[in-house]
Design a protein around this motif. Structure first.
Motif, PDB file in Angstrom:
ATOM      1  N   LEU A 213       8.244   1.602 -10.624  1.00  0.00           N
ATOM      2  CA  LEU A 213       6.918   2.103 -10.447  1.00  0.00           C
ATOM      3  C   LEU A 213       6.865   3.168  -9.097  1.00  0.00           C
ATOM      4  CD1 LEU A 213       4.492  -0.747 -11.484  1.00  0.00           C
ATOM      5  CD2 LEU A 213       5.002   1.258 -12.660  1.00  0.00           C
ATOM      6  N   ALA A 214       7.378   2.710  -8.057  1.00  0.00           N
ATOM      7  CA  ALA A 214       7.563   3.658  -6.949  1.00  0.00           C
ATOM      8  C   ALA A 214       8.452   4.839  -7.112  1.00  0.00           C
ATOM      9  CB  ALA A 214       8.126   2.870  -5.802  1.00  0.00           C
ATOM     10  N   PHE A 215       9.455   4.908  -7.786  1.00  0.00           N
ATOM     11  CA  PHE A 215      10.122   5.977  -8.351  1.00  0.00           C
ATOM     12  C   PHE A 215       9.370   6.958  -9.288  1.00  0.00           C
ATOM     13  CE2 PHE A 215      13.171   8.274 -10.912  1.00  0.00           C
ATOM     14  CZ  PHE A 215      14.050   8.763 -10.047  1.00  0.00           C
ATOM     15  N   ALA A 216       8.642   6.378 -10.220  1.00  0.00           N
ATOM     16  CA  ALA A 216       7.726   7.118 -11.280  1.00  0.00           C
ATOM     17  C   ALA A 216       6.587   7.935 -10.494  1.00  0.00           C
ATOM     18  CB  ALA A 216       7.306   6.131 -12.309  1.00  0.00           C
ATOM     19  N   GLU A 217       6.208   7.217  -9.350  1.00  0.00           N
ATOM     20  CA  GLU A 217       5.098   7.890  -8.469  1.00  0.00           C
ATOM     21  C   GLU A 217       5.443   8.978  -7.644  1.00  0.00           C
ATOM     22  OE1 GLU A 217       3.020   4.734  -6.930  1.00  0.00           O
ATOM     23  OE2 GLU A 217       1.851   4.082  -8.745  1.00  0.00           O
ATOM     24  N   GLY A 218       6.898   9.162  -7.543  1.00  0.00           N
ATOM     25  CA  GLY A 218       7.515  10.060  -6.515  1.00  0.00           C
ATOM     26  C   GLY A 218       7.554   9.598  -5.262  1.00  0.00           C
ATOM     27  N   ARG A 219       7.480   8.262  -5.159  1.00  0.00           N
ATOM     28  CA  ARG A 219       7.561   7.587  -3.716  1.00  0.00           C
ATOM     29  C   ARG A 219       8.981   7.065  -3.589  1.00  0.00           C
ATOM     30  NH1 ARG A 219       2.336   7.033  -2.130  1.00  0.00           N
ATOM     31  NH2 ARG A 219       0.732   6.905  -3.901  1.00  0.00           N
ATOM     32  N   ARG A 220       9.934   8.116  -3.289  1.00  0.00           N
ATOM     33  CA  ARG A 220      11.354   8.047  -3.220  1.00  0.00           C
ATOM     34  C   ARG A 220      11.739   6.835  -2.103  1.00  0.00           C
ATOM     35  NH1 ARG A 220      13.500  12.035  -6.532  1.00  0.00           N
ATOM     36  NH2 ARG A 220      12.147  12.395  -8.068  1.00  0.00           N
ATOM     37  N   ARG A 221      11.225   7.213  -0.772  1.00  0.00           N
ATOM     38  CA  ARG A 221      11.654   6.003   0.062  1.00  0.00           C
ATOM     39  C   ARG A 221      11.091   4.785   0.025  1.00  0.00           C
ATOM     40  NH1 ARG A 221       9.762   7.858   5.894  1.00  0.00           N
ATOM     41  NH2 ARG A 221      10.848   6.190   6.583  1.00  0.00           N
TER      42      ARG A 221
ATOM     43  N   GLY B  18      12.234  -5.409  -9.235  1.00  0.00           N
ATOM     44  CA  GLY B  18      12.650  -4.235 -10.229  1.00  0.00           C
ATOM     45  C   GLY B  18      11.541  -3.396 -10.855  1.00  0.00           C
ATOM     46  N   ILE B  19      10.300  -4.251 -11.143  1.00  0.00           N
ATOM     47  CA  ILE B  19       9.203  -3.336 -11.752  1.00  0.00           C
ATOM     48  C   ILE B  19       8.686  -2.470 -10.499  1.00  0.00           C
ATOM     49  CG2 ILE B  19       6.686  -3.637 -12.449  1.00  0.00           C
ATOM     50  CD1 ILE B  19       7.852  -5.971 -14.197  1.00  0.00           C
ATOM     51  N   MET B  20       8.377  -3.048  -9.424  1.00  0.00           N
ATOM     52  CA  MET B  20       7.814  -2.342  -8.218  1.00  0.00           C
ATOM     53  C   MET B  20       8.882  -1.170  -7.873  1.00  0.00           C
ATOM     54  SD  MET B  20       5.036  -3.775  -7.419  1.00  0.00           S
ATOM     55  CE  MET B  20       4.688  -3.396  -5.656  1.00  0.00           C
ATOM     56  N   ALA B  21      10.118  -1.397  -7.613  1.00  0.00           N
ATOM     57  CA  ALA B  21      10.998  -0.174  -7.765  1.00  0.00           C
ATOM     58  C   ALA B  21      10.967   1.025  -8.568  1.00  0.00           C
ATOM     59  CB  ALA B  21      12.341  -0.726  -7.763  1.00  0.00           C
TER      60      ALA B  21
ATOM     61  N   ARG C  43       0.840  -1.146  -0.059  1.00  0.00           N
ATOM     62  CA  ARG C  43      -0.046  -0.018   0.015  1.00  0.00           C
ATOM     63  C   ARG C  43       0.947   1.291   0.010  1.00  0.00           C
ATOM     64  NH1 ARG C  43      -2.820  -3.804   2.584  1.00  0.00           N
ATOM     65  NH2 ARG C  43      -5.248  -3.724   2.224  1.00  0.00           N
ATOM     66  N   PRO C  44       0.468   2.306  -0.643  1.00  0.00           N
ATOM     67  CA  PRO C  44       1.400   3.520  -0.538  1.00  0.00           C
ATOM     68  C   PRO C  44       1.769   3.911   1.051  1.00  0.00           C
ATOM     69  CG  PRO C  44      -0.624   3.764  -1.815  1.00  0.00           C
ATOM     70  CD  PRO C  44      -0.958   2.593  -0.901  1.00  0.00           C
ATOM     71  N   GLU C  45       1.174   3.586   1.934  1.00  0.00           N
ATOM     72  CA  GLU C  45       1.626   3.912   3.223  1.00  0.00           C
ATOM     73  C   GLU C  45       2.277   2.820   3.850  1.00  0.00           C
ATOM     74  OE1 GLU C  45      -2.428   2.308   3.497  1.00  0.00           O
ATOM     75  OE2 GLU C  45      -1.519   3.648   2.232  1.00  0.00           O
ATOM     76  N   ARG C  46       2.241   1.645   3.320  1.00  0.00           N
ATOM     77  CA  ARG C  46       2.612   0.468   4.147  1.00  0.00           C
ATOM     78  C   ARG C  46       3.272  -0.343   2.840  1.00  0.00           C
ATOM     79  NH1 ARG C  46      -0.991  -2.628   8.235  1.00  0.00           N
ATOM     80  NH2 ARG C  46       0.984  -3.771   8.270  1.00  0.00           N
TER      81      ARG C  46
END
Length: 372
Positions: free
Chosen positions: A217-225, A212-215, A186-189
């Motif tokens: 996608l997270a970067f593309a959404e601006g979720r750096r952490r 790798g895909i999850m990493a 989840r975005p928060e978890r």
């Protein structure tokens, strides 16, 4: 202006509800192309049929027998790499490059546990996947019957994962772990999802594609952490693989055979065939099962949720892996995504209705001029 169409099964309209007519017609054309491409599975090569004769198990389930022999050798006190090298030579398997050796994680764990405990853990993991996806899906469907259908489809994707005789198969565990990780994210978890994804990589290296895909996608959404979390898991995996490669080099001989390579180039039809062989669709004729795989992908594209886009991207990644690099004898790579792919069929009715309605929309804007 949103169309006043009440969702059929979903609690919210599908992704296609607001499409304009030209775009919707293009969507229908792409759907037709997807279904036609799925039918290429009819001409795609596949593994030889299983005889179901217990006396022929060594031929029907050669890889499973190989992994069972490795576990037995380690349980008897042998070194994992020495035992695996000897088992590969005995079975006329290639020993080069080092990726022909599975990571020792699963074999070492199974060697320390009674077989009954291993099977029980497999069942518990499968149950955890069902519960996690029930929690994620219950808010997506408006009524209990469609939710029940979605869970039945999820179970249909997991039929190969609850067979005790496959408990030594690495893809079985990694596929369930990927499905669990995706449901937990989840975005928060996201920490739990990253941890489960890393375990999947340590059992089967091809799970690195999922991480790798999850990493990305997270970067593309601006979720750096979160992206850093997935990246850290990949870094740990890279170190483990480096040690693994060194250990393999100590037991491989120059005369040992090498792999023929993985440039299978069998295409999208082979991916579709692997999905039918890895799920309950194996019980249906290929001419029916193949387009259902395409329709399941369309269903995932229909669900207007960030989780659906993640799932669809993961399916596309493994479709490319299988279509470009898979061989006939590596069809079991499809097990990595098999648990969840059929669930997309539960989203397809809303998506198809909305796409057709948008393509047939003939509303006109009437401008009235008032004269004073």
């Amino acid at each position: 202006m949103a169309r006043p169409l009440t969702p059929l099964w979903l609690t919210a309209p599908s992704r296609f509800i607001t499409l304009k007519r030209p775009t919707a017609r293009l969507g229908l054309l792409l759907l037709a192309i997807l279904l036609a491409a799925s039918l290429t599975a009819l001409a795609s090569p596949g593994p030889p049929p299983v005889s179901h004769d217990p006396a022929q198990r060594a031929n029907d389930e050669a890889d499973v027998v190989l992994y069972e022999s490795i576990v037995a050798g380690v349980r008897g006190g042998g070194d994992y790499y020495a035992v695996t090298a000897e088992a590969l030579r005995t079975g006329n398997y290639p020993l080069r490059p080092f990726v022909t050796f599975r990571l020792p994680t699963l074999a070492l764990i199974q060697a320390t546990l009674p077989r009954q405990v291993t099977v029980a853990l497999l069942y518990l993991l499968a149950a955890a996947v069902m519960i996690a996806w029930f929690i994620r899906l219950r808010g997506a469907f408006a009524r209990p019957p469609p939710l029940a259908i979605a869970l039945v489809l999820l179970a249909g994707g997991m039929v190969a994962f609850i067979q005790p005789e496959l408990a030594s198969f690495h893809e079985v565990w990694a596929g369930l772990l990927i499905a669990l990780s995706l449901a937990l994210r989840r975005p928060e978890r996201w920490v739990e999802a990253v941890a489960v994804g890393m375990v999947a990589m340590l059992i089967r290296e091809t799970a690195a594609l999922y991480v790798g895909i999850m990493a990305v996608l997270a970067f593309a959404e601006g979720r750096r952490r979160e992206a850093l979390g997935w990246g850290a898991a990949i870094a740990v995996f890279t170190v483990v693989v480096a040690f693994h490669a060194h250990a393999v080099a100590q037991v491989v001989r120059p005369i040992d055979p090498a792999s023929p390579g993985w440039a299978g180039m069998l295409g999208f039809g082979f991916f579709v065939k692997t999905m039918t062989l890895s799920t309950a669709l194996n019980l249906a004729p290929m001419r029916l099962a193949a387009p259902l795989v395409g329709l399941a992908l369309f269903g995932w594209a229909s669900w207007n949720d960030a989780l659906a886009l993640r799932a669809l991207t993961i399916f596309a990644g493994y479709a490319a892996l299988l279509g470009l690099f898979g061989r006939i004898d590596t069809f079991y790579w499809g097990l990595m995504i098999a648990p969840t792919i059929l669930t997309g069929l539960a989203f397809a009715p809303d998506g198809l209705r909305d796409l057709v309605a948008a393509a047939l929309d003939k509303r006109k804007i009437i401008v009235t001029r008032l004269m004073r």
